[in-house]
Design a protein around this motif. Structure first.
Motif, short mmCIF file in Angstrom:
data_model
loop_
_atom_site.label_atom_id
_atom_site.label_comp_id
_atom_site.label_asym_id
_atom_site.label_seq_id
_atom_site.Cartn_x
_atom_site.Cartn_y
_atom_site.Cartn_z
N ARG A 19 8.75 51.72 -12.95
CA ARG A 19 8.64 52.09 -14.36
C ARG A 19 8.55 53.60 -14.45
N LEU A 20 9.52 54.20 -15.11
CA LEU A 20 9.55 55.65 -15.31
C LEU A 20 8.95 55.98 -16.67
N SER A 21 8.35 57.15 -16.74
CA SER A 21 7.79 57.61 -18.00
C SER A 21 8.19 59.06 -18.25
N CYS A 22 8.42 59.37 -19.50
CA CYS A 22 8.76 60.73 -19.90
C CYS A 22 7.81 61.16 -21.01
N ALA A 23 7.13 62.27 -20.79
CA ALA A 23 6.26 62.84 -21.80
C ALA A 23 6.96 64.04 -22.43
N ALA A 24 7.07 64.01 -23.74
CA ALA A 24 7.79 65.06 -24.46
C ALA A 24 6.82 65.85 -25.32
N SER A 25 6.91 67.15 -25.22
CA SER A 25 6.10 68.01 -26.08
C SER A 25 7.02 68.85 -26.93
N GLY A 26 6.48 69.42 -27.96
CA GLY A 26 7.31 70.21 -28.86
C GLY A 26 7.94 69.34 -29.92
N SER A 27 8.98 69.83 -30.51
CA SER A 27 9.57 69.18 -31.68
C SER A 27 10.65 68.17 -31.35
N ILE A 28 10.88 67.92 -30.04
CA ILE A 28 12.05 67.13 -29.68
C ILE A 28 11.92 65.66 -30.03
N PHE A 29 10.70 65.14 -30.04
CA PHE A 29 10.57 63.69 -29.96
C PHE A 29 10.61 62.96 -31.29
N SER A 30 9.88 63.43 -32.27
CA SER A 30 9.48 62.58 -33.39
C SER A 30 10.63 61.99 -34.18
N VAL A 31 11.69 62.73 -34.40
CA VAL A 31 12.76 62.19 -35.23
C VAL A 31 14.04 61.95 -34.45
#
Length: 118
Positions: A19-31
């Protein structure tokens, strides 16, 4: 500033799971629609799967029925459950926006290595 941090890779035998996981910070993720990509030695980076903000998913034919992509919008994470792994799944796995914009091409993280032994 956008940062993508992938984790969860490793060495597994054919037929195993990771199981891979990616944590995104900044404005990239929400929309944004987010995707998992992979790059095998000597090959171009390819799309494995993507998931829209609303949860719709699309998979590459090579992983359909074996991999499941999911996201947690509250935590800004996107996961890739990989089952029935094959040696041809060996690659470095990355997450990023889908589709890749010119700006997003500058967002690549370090990736996480997946090695499937036969």
């Amino acid at each position: 500033q956008v940062q993508l941090v992938e984790s969860g890779g490793g060495l597994v035998q054919t037929g195993g799971s990771l199981r891979l996981s990616c944590a995104a910070s900044g404005s990239i993720f929400s929309v944004n629609t987010m995707g998992w990509y992979r790059q095998a030695p000597g090959k171009q980076r390819e799309l494995v799967a993507y998931i829209t903000n609303g949860g719709s998913t699309v998979y590459a034919d090579s992983v359909k029925g074996r991999f499941t992509i999911s996201r947690d919008n509250a935590k800004n994470t996107v996961d890739l459950q990989m089952n029935r792994l094959k040696p041809e799944d060996t690659a470095v796995y990355y997450c990023n926006k889908f589709p890749l914009s010119l700006i997003a091409r500058g967002y690549w993280g370090q990736g996480t290595q997946v090695t499937v032994s036969s």
